[in-house]
Design a protein around this motif. Structure first.
Motif, PDB file in Angstrom:
ATOM      1  N   ASP A 699       0.685  -1.161  -0.021  1.00 35.41           N
ATOM      2  CA  ASP A 699       0.012  -0.179  -0.032  1.00 35.41           C
ATOM      3  C   ASP A 699       0.998   1.424   0.020  1.00 35.41           C
ATOM      4  OD1 ASP A 699      -1.869   2.029   0.485  1.00 35.41           O
ATOM      5  OD2 ASP A 699      -3.074   0.827   1.972  1.00 35.41           O
ATOM      6  N   HIS A 700       1.544   1.662  -0.992  1.00 35.58           N
ATOM      7  CA  HIS A 700       2.480   2.475  -1.284  1.00 35.58           C
ATOM      8  C   HIS A 700       2.195   3.995  -0.957  1.00 35.58           C
ATOM      9  CE1 HIS A 700       5.472  -0.534  -2.336  1.00 35.58           C
ATOM     10  NE2 HIS A 700       4.612  -0.908  -3.256  1.00 35.58           N
ATOM     11  N   ALA A 701       0.798   4.178  -1.336  1.00 38.26           N
ATOM     12  CA  ALA A 701       0.173   5.669  -1.073  1.00 38.26           C
ATOM     13  C   ALA A 701       0.178   5.825   0.450  1.00 38.26           C
ATOM     14  CB  ALA A 701      -1.278   5.597  -1.729  1.00 38.26           C
ATOM     15  N   ARG A 702      -0.371   5.239   1.297  1.00 38.82           N
ATOM     16  CA  ARG A 702      -0.144   4.927   2.549  1.00 38.82           C
ATOM     17  C   ARG A 702       1.228   5.179   3.279  1.00 38.82           C
ATOM     18  NH1 ARG A 702      -4.882   1.384   5.678  1.00 38.82           N
ATOM     19  NH2 ARG A 702      -6.315   2.078   4.584  1.00 38.82           N
ATOM     20  N   ALA A 703       1.772   4.346   2.661  1.00 43.30           N
ATOM     21  CA  ALA A 703       3.468   4.316   3.113  1.00 43.30           C
ATOM     22  C   ALA A 703       3.889   5.695   2.981  1.00 43.30           C
ATOM     23  CB  ALA A 703       4.356   3.104   2.470  1.00 43.30           C
ATOM     24  N   TYR A 704       4.041   6.414   1.629  1.00 41.82           N
ATOM     25  CA  TYR A 704       4.460   7.647   1.195  1.00 41.82           C
ATOM     26  C   TYR A 704       3.935   8.538   2.284  1.00 41.82           C
ATOM     27  CZ  TYR A 704       5.681  11.595  -1.805  1.00 41.82           C
ATOM     28  OH  TYR A 704       6.019  12.663  -2.264  1.00 41.82           O
ATOM     29  N   SER A 705       2.610   8.546   2.776  1.00 40.21           N
ATOM     30  CA  SER A 705       2.287   9.710   3.359  1.00 40.21           C
ATOM     31  C   SER A 705       2.565   9.655   5.029  1.00 40.21           C
ATOM     32  CB  SER A 705       0.750   9.647   3.510  1.00 40.21           C
ATOM     33  OG  SER A 705       0.271  10.113   2.321  1.00 40.21           O
ATOM     34  N   TYR A 706       2.678   8.426   5.421  1.00 38.67           N
ATOM     35  CA  TYR A 706       3.288   8.127   6.670  1.00 38.67           C
ATOM     36  C   TYR A 706       4.688   8.509   6.741  1.00 38.67           C
ATOM     37  CZ  TYR A 706      -1.329   5.665   7.612  1.00 38.67           C
ATOM     38  OH  TYR A 706      -2.613   5.231   7.736  1.00 38.67           O
ATOM     39  N   ALA A 707       5.572   8.212   5.905  1.00 36.37           N
ATOM     40  CA  ALA A 707       7.057   8.236   5.766  1.00 36.37           C
ATOM     41  C   ALA A 707       7.380   9.811   6.009  1.00 36.37           C
ATOM     42  CB  ALA A 707       7.741   7.734   4.563  1.00 36.37           C
ATOM     43  N   HIS A 708       6.381  10.508   5.254  1.00 36.68           N
ATOM     44  CA  HIS A 708       6.689  12.041   5.393  1.00 36.68           C
ATOM     45  C   HIS A 708       6.128  12.515   6.687  1.00 36.68           C
ATOM     46  CE1 HIS A 708       7.838  13.607   1.336  1.00 36.68           C
ATOM     47  NE2 HIS A 708       7.281  12.668   0.688  1.00 36.68           N
ATOM     48  N   GLU A 709       5.194  11.795   7.258  1.00 38.43           N
ATOM     49  CA  GLU A 709       4.842  12.169   8.713  1.00 38.43           C
ATOM     50  C   GLU A 709       5.971  11.828   9.628  1.00 38.43           C
ATOM     51  OE1 GLU A 709       2.167  13.317  10.015  1.00 38.43           O
ATOM     52  OE2 GLU A 709       0.503  13.018   8.608  1.00 38.43           O
ATOM     53  N   ALA A 710       6.792  10.946   9.450  1.00 39.94           N
ATOM     54  CA  ALA A 710       7.809  10.590  10.222  1.00 39.94           C
ATOM     55  C   ALA A 710       9.084  11.645   9.971  1.00 39.94           C
ATOM     56  CB  ALA A 710       8.395   9.213  10.011  1.00 39.94           C
ATOM     57  N   ALA A 711       9.329  12.007   8.930  1.00 38.32           N
ATOM     58  CA  ALA A 711      10.579  12.969   8.446  1.00 38.32           C
ATOM     59  C   ALA A 711      10.048  14.309   8.918  1.00 38.32           C
ATOM     60  CB  ALA A 711      10.612  12.897   7.029  1.00 38.32           C
ATOM     61  N   SER A 712       8.797  14.673   9.141  1.00 39.98           N
ATOM     62  CA  SER A 712       8.265  15.832   9.311  1.00 39.98           C
ATOM     63  C   SER A 712       8.351  16.219  10.698  1.00 39.98           C
ATOM     64  CB  SER A 712       6.970  16.348   9.001  1.00 39.98           C
ATOM     65  OG  SER A 712       6.090  15.555   9.788  1.00 39.98           O
ATOM     66  N   ARG A 713       8.585  15.162  11.720  1.00 44.57           N
ATOM     67  CA  ARG A 713       8.624  15.314  13.197  1.00 44.57           C
ATOM     68  C   ARG A 713       9.900  15.231  13.509  1.00 44.57           C
ATOM     69  NH1 ARG A 713       3.470  13.902  11.957  1.00 44.57           N
ATOM     70  NH2 ARG A 713       2.060  13.882  13.562  1.00 44.57           N
ATOM     71  N   GLU A 714      10.870  14.735  13.094  1.00 45.40           N
ATOM     72  CA  GLU A 714      12.231  14.608  13.458  1.00 45.40           C
ATOM     73  C   GLU A 714      13.314  14.615  12.306  1.00 45.40           C
ATOM     74  OE1 GLU A 714      15.090  12.458  16.793  1.00 45.40           O
ATOM     75  OE2 GLU A 714      13.365  11.466  15.978  1.00 45.40           O
ATOM     76  N   HIS A 716      16.430  13.462  11.311  1.00 42.56           N
ATOM     77  CA  HIS A 716      17.267  12.792  11.813  1.00 42.56           C
ATOM     78  C   HIS A 716      17.375  11.498  10.675  1.00 42.56           C
ATOM     79  CE1 HIS A 716      18.800   9.169  13.975  1.00 42.56           C
ATOM     80  NE2 HIS A 716      19.270  10.228  14.936  1.00 42.56           N
ATOM     81  N   THR A 717      18.560  11.067  10.858  1.00 38.86           N
ATOM     82  CA  THR A 717      18.971  10.111   9.558  1.00 38.86           C
ATOM     83  C   THR A 717      17.900   8.887   9.551  1.00 38.86           C
ATOM     84  OG1 THR A 717      21.393  10.665  10.168  1.00 38.86           O
ATOM     85  CG2 THR A 717      20.823   8.393   8.903  1.00 38.86           C
ATOM     86  N   PHE A 718      17.493   8.359  10.408  1.00 38.20           N
ATOM     87  CA  PHE A 718      16.596   7.059  10.416  1.00 38.20           C
ATOM     88  C   PHE A 718      15.253   7.816   9.827  1.00 38.20           C
ATOM     89  CE2 PHE A 718      18.597   5.026  14.455  1.00 38.20           C
ATOM     90  CZ  PHE A 718      19.840   4.744  13.449  1.00 38.20           C
ATOM     91  N   PRO A 719      14.453   8.381  10.109  1.00 36.15           N
ATOM     92  CA  PRO A 719      13.115   8.807   9.543  1.00 36.15           C
ATOM     93  C   PRO A 719      13.485   9.319   7.927  1.00 36.15           C
ATOM     94  CG  PRO A 719      13.706  10.407  11.313  1.00 36.15           C
ATOM     95  CD  PRO A 719      14.656   9.393  11.403  1.00 36.15           C
ATOM     96  N   LEU A 720      14.451   9.898   7.783  1.00 32.21           N
ATOM     97  CA  LEU A 720      15.018  10.388   6.412  1.00 32.21           C
ATOM     98  C   LEU A 720      15.146   8.823   5.536  1.00 32.21           C
ATOM     99  CD1 LEU A 720      16.897  13.587   7.153  1.00 32.21           C
ATOM    100  CD2 LEU A 720      14.616  13.439   5.852  1.00 32.21           C
ATOM    101  N   THR A 721      15.891   8.109   6.178  1.00 29.59           N
ATOM    102  CA  THR A 721      16.320   6.753   5.363  1.00 29.59           C
ATOM    103  C   THR A 721      15.131   6.098   5.096  1.00 29.59           C
ATOM    104  OG1 THR A 721      18.459   6.705   6.486  1.00 29.59           O
ATOM    105  CG2 THR A 721      17.437   4.535   5.647  1.00 29.59           C
ATOM    106  N   THR A 722      13.975   6.195   6.092  1.00 30.84           N
ATOM    107  CA  THR A 722      12.810   5.410   6.111  1.00 30.84           C
ATOM    108  C   THR A 722      12.067   5.986   4.755  1.00 30.84           C
ATOM    109  OG1 THR A 722      12.559   4.552   8.081  1.00 30.84           O
ATOM    110  CG2 THR A 722      10.524   4.781   6.904  1.00 30.84           C
ATOM    111  N   LEU A 723      12.203   7.351   4.594  1.00 27.75           N
ATOM    112  CA  LEU A 723      11.477   8.146   3.709  1.00 27.75           C
ATOM    113  C   LEU A 723      11.809   7.442   2.417  1.00 27.75           C
ATOM    114  CD1 LEU A 723       9.358  10.132   2.364  1.00 27.75           C
ATOM    115  CD2 LEU A 723      11.082  11.761   2.971  1.00 27.75           C
TER     116      LEU A 723
END
Length: 835
Positions: A699-714, A716-723
């Motif tokens: 479900d790449h659409a949801r994944a894409y939005s959630y990854a941006h949520e992670a990167a917007s909160r911190e 840091h290397t890890f959330p940006l790598t997840t994005l």
């Protein structure tokens, strides 16, 4: 100890003094604590008690009330709030005039003790006054502010006003808990600091001074559930309250699990501080003389200095039997209850050889669950005494302060550091190694974790060039040594009449070297897995016991005991009852035990066994939610950065693969994440795991939005790598149908990975974006070749990443070779299409 004169046993007095000296105790102050301090008022020179404060309100706002006791204050206060001449601001102004600027009389002596925290049930500013002149950083806050974990690296003392703080805020912003409606609201909607207090009171050492606690309606859940610090930490909690009657003494002892001390606070703390000073002088921390008190305290909080006296039983009321399958403790190894393993012997020989050439070695002990990794780690640390006496075991409760530790360690003798569950702190271990090297300290790192986590651990520590030793299968020599130890201790079970050769074949052939399963058969009936299977059918008859087992298995299968507060909420059992069930003669003592971190199965393998054996996954999902709800408010940005214990538990519980395993499928896992969004929604890792869950479910659409949520909160290397990973996974999925769109999404992912690479502070972190790029660049190769200019872009990006990987040494040589080989293979296949 001087404090024995207050009726304490010699054993309890010693534990209390040691705990206070080590900073393990928290102080809780009530109204009686403030008595004797002085105010700024001419007509009320002494700090007013509740009755006096009520009379001041009556006089100021011309109320018809006639206060006769402390019990009248809440009613008078509430009436004053509703008077035309009163109201919130006017009442708070009166409180400020009467209760701020208090001057200590004897109270300053309590500042000589290095408290873990200070909790106050009062709203006066006496705690701020007491600690205003000490060198230790102080953070004062009110119950309605956001929770903040202790900043150990700053040696911070937190003062928490559980009923409101008058100073440091505008009158209109002050919130207090005084009236019955305010108490009811606080009890129904506890703030994060109240949740923190509930957790701390359940199993941390506490000294209550000047508070009856029985009338604290908003905190009644905490007080009435009882304190278990004597059981979990080996340090009993106390209530120092002057002039308490027999009923109060009985209540403190039987219901709150607090030892009642019926003396004035001044008298008790004078004697306690003298005891603490003498103990500290007689037991200095093993640090260099130049180490600051702050660094020494941090060192003592994070590492245990291993000696013959280290690791004595926390509580005699808790049963422990290493030979029956309980997890090993230092005392077991010192008592020579373990058998020498070739894995540990090899580690010792390697460290000795490296030390002889002036090197600082690192050893990774790995293997299957229950193979004896922790035992091998502890034995190697014990046997390293022939190389150096400075051996330390990491406590695993917070992030390592590498600089502080390096400043404490002597440079003229080698130091050996041991780490269990090492993958959780692999980045910190690498940082510590560099800090020690910069101080010219010769050291050895011995780290242990399961084979399942070896790849990440090895990658994070690759710059230390570790020797990896797999301890999964016992050798013939291991089996012989095990036979000798168990014969000596009369623990051969059914094999007591067999010779060593039969026993060796039994271990190495029938059980293929699996020590845990072999010992399960040696001591049948109530031993090891059979003990648990019997308990499931016989002992876990109460639904609350089954819930408790589920709750503990969720965290302990990862290696983490569950805090008593979380276990209580999840099971419906009071912490006191859980403690009684786990005591030596308790109904569940064959299954569970308690240590300084919480309640757990007698061995981690038993937790995994229970988890795998149960099929009631909907119940497990409900319990998972309850656990995270109790710990989630404590998982703040500070807690994440400091890798606090609540964070570590939430981290493994909310791992997306673990959630799916716990509840059965992706759909059920989505429900868990949705339910916990209000609790963990501000946490970047929560959104990372949610994004990866959806990405792996396509479900790449949801994944894409959630990854941006992670990167917007911190940032840091890890959330940006997840994005970056989510974008690239989506690009691969799009590749065949739309190569150009896939390349655009891959470029977005590449930009996120480059951002992650640029802000990585440590090589151990820096490797993650590199491996992510290489893995997905290989996967996207065919789509890039089919897009306009895609292969040119991809080749240039590959060269840039490969150059930086070699320059920074963020990726192992072995992995670089593997990636390059796969890249060339892709290129050849693309250039030579099938005929």
């Amino acid at each position: 100890m001087r404090i024995e004169k207050f009726g304490l046993s010699a054993e309890d007095a010693k534990a209390i003094v040691r705990g206070c000296a080590e900073g393990a105790y928290s102080l809780v102050t009530g109204s009686g604590f403030s008595l004797g301090s002085s105010t700024r008022l001419v007509d009320v020179p002494d700090a007013p008690n509740a009755e006096t404060l009520a009379k001041m309100l009556v006089k100021a706002f011309r109320l018809p009330n006639v206060p006769k006791s402390a019990a009248d204050l809440p009613i008078v206060y509430e009436d004053a709030l509703h008077e035309p001449s009163g109201g919130h601001d006017a009442v708070i102004d009166l409180f400020k005039s009467a209760l701020t600027g208090l001057r200590p009389k004897w109270h300053h002596i309590v500042a000589k003790i290095p408290w873990r925290r200070v909790w106050t049930l009062n709203i006066d500013d006496l705690p701020d006054s007491i600690w205003s002149e000490i060198k230790r950083p102080v953070y004062s806050t009110s119950f309605d502010q956001q929770y903040r974990s202790i900043r150990q690296t700053e040696n911070e003392l937190q003062i928490i006003y559980l009923h409101g703080r008058l100073v440091g805020r505008q009158v209109s912003d002050v919130r207090v808990i005084f009236s019955l409606p305010e108490y009811v609201n606080a009890a129904a909607n506890p703030k994060s600091w109240h949740e923190a207090f509930f957790g701390e009171f359940s199993d941390q050492p506490i000294i209550v001074c000047g508070a009856s606690v029985a009338g604290e309606f908003d905190l009644s859940r905490a007080f009435r559930s009882g304190n278990q610090s004597g059981l979990s930490k080996g340090m009993p909690s106390l209530a120092v309250v002057y002039n308490m009657d027999a009923a109060a003494e009985h209540r403190f002892k039987s219901r709150f699990n607090l030892i009642p001390i019926n003396v004035k606070g001044e008298e008790f703390f004078k004697e306690l501080t003298l005891d603490v000073e003498e103990y500290s002088a007689a037991h200095p921390l093993p640090v260099v003389n130049s180490a600051s008190p702050n660094d020494a305290r941090i060192f003592g909080n994070q590492f245990s200095f291993l000696t013959d006296d280290t690791g004595t039983r926390i509580s005699k009321r808790i049963r422990h039997d290493f030979l029956a399958g309980d997890e090993p403790e230092w005392g077991d190894i010192q008592g020579q209850l373990d058998a020498e393993r070739e894995a540990g012997k090899r580690a010792l020989e390697y460290i000795a050889a490296e030390f002889a050439t002036g090197k600082s070695p690192t050893v990774i002990l790995t293997g299957a669950p229950g193979c004896g990794k922790t035992t091998a780690l502890l034995r190697t640390l014990r046997d390293c005494v022939r190389l150096t006496e400075t051996r330390y075991l990491f406590r695993g409760e917070e992030r390592i302060d590498a600089d502080a530790i390096a400043r404490c360690v002597r440079a003229d003798v080698p130091a050996i550091f041991g780490f269990d569950l090492a993958a959780d702190f692999s980045v910190d271990i690498g940082v510590l190694a560099r800090a020690l090297a910069e101080k010219n300290v010769q050291f050895a790192m011995i780290v242990a974790d399961r084979t399942k986590r070896l790849r990440g651990l090895s990658n994070d520590l690759h710059q230390l060039r570790p020797l990896v030793i797999n301890a999964s299968a016992a050798t013939n020599r291991d089996a012989n040594n095990l036979y000798d130890v168990r014969r000596k201790n009369h623990r051969l079970g059914a094999y007591v009449s067999k010779d060593q050769r039969d026993f060796r074949k039994f271990v190495t052939q029938k059980h293929e070297g699996n020590i845990f399963s072999a010992m399960a058969e040696v001591e049948k009936g109530r031993g090891f897995l059979s003990r648990l299977d019997h308990a499931i059918s016989a002992d876990l008859t109460d639904e609350r016991y089954i819930r408790l087992a589920h709750a503990i298995s969720l965290s302990h299968r990862w290696g983490y005991p569950l805090p008593l507060r979380s276990a209580s909420v999840a099971s419906g059992l009071d912490p006191t009852l859980i403690g009684r069930l786990c005591e030596d003669d308790g109904a569940l003592a064959d299954i569970f035990t308690i240590d300084r971190k919480g309640v757990k199965f007698r061995h981690r393998v038993l937790a995994s066994h229970f988890f795998s054996a149960r099929t009631d996954k909907s119940l497990r999902g409900e319990i998972l939610i309850r656990i995270v709800e109790t710990l989630g408010p404590l998982v703040t940005i500070d807690a994440i950065r400091g890798r606090s214990y609540p964070f570590l538990i939430c981290r493994v519980l909310m791992d997306r693969k673990g959630v799916v395993e716990a509840v059965g499928d992706v759909g059920a896992a989505r429900i868990i994440f949705e339910a916990l969004e209000p609790v963990l929604g501000s946490n970047s890792r929560f959104w990372e795991q949610r994004a990866l869950l959806e990405s792996e479910a396509n479900d790449h659409a949801r994944a894409y939005s959630y990854a941006h949520e992670a990167a917007s909160r911190e940032r840091h290397t890890f959330p940006l790598t997840t994005l970056g990973r989510v974008c690239m996974a989506q690009a691969v999925n799009m590749g065949a149908a739309s190569p150009d769109a896939a390349l655009d999404r891959f470029k977005e992912g590449n930009a996120a990975l480059m951002d992650a690479r640029s802000i990585a502070r440590h090589p151990e972190v820096e490797g993650h974006p590199f491996t992510c790029f290489f893995e997905y660049a290989i996967k996207i190769y065919s789509a890039a070749a089919a897009s306009s200019g895609g292969l040119s872009f991809l080749s240039d990006a590959w060269d840039d990443w490969m150059y930086e990987a070699k320059r920074s040494q963020a990726v192992t040589d072995k992995d670089i070779e593997r990636f390059q080989r796969a890249w060339l293979t892709k290129g050849l296949k693309q250039a030579m299409p099938s005929q």
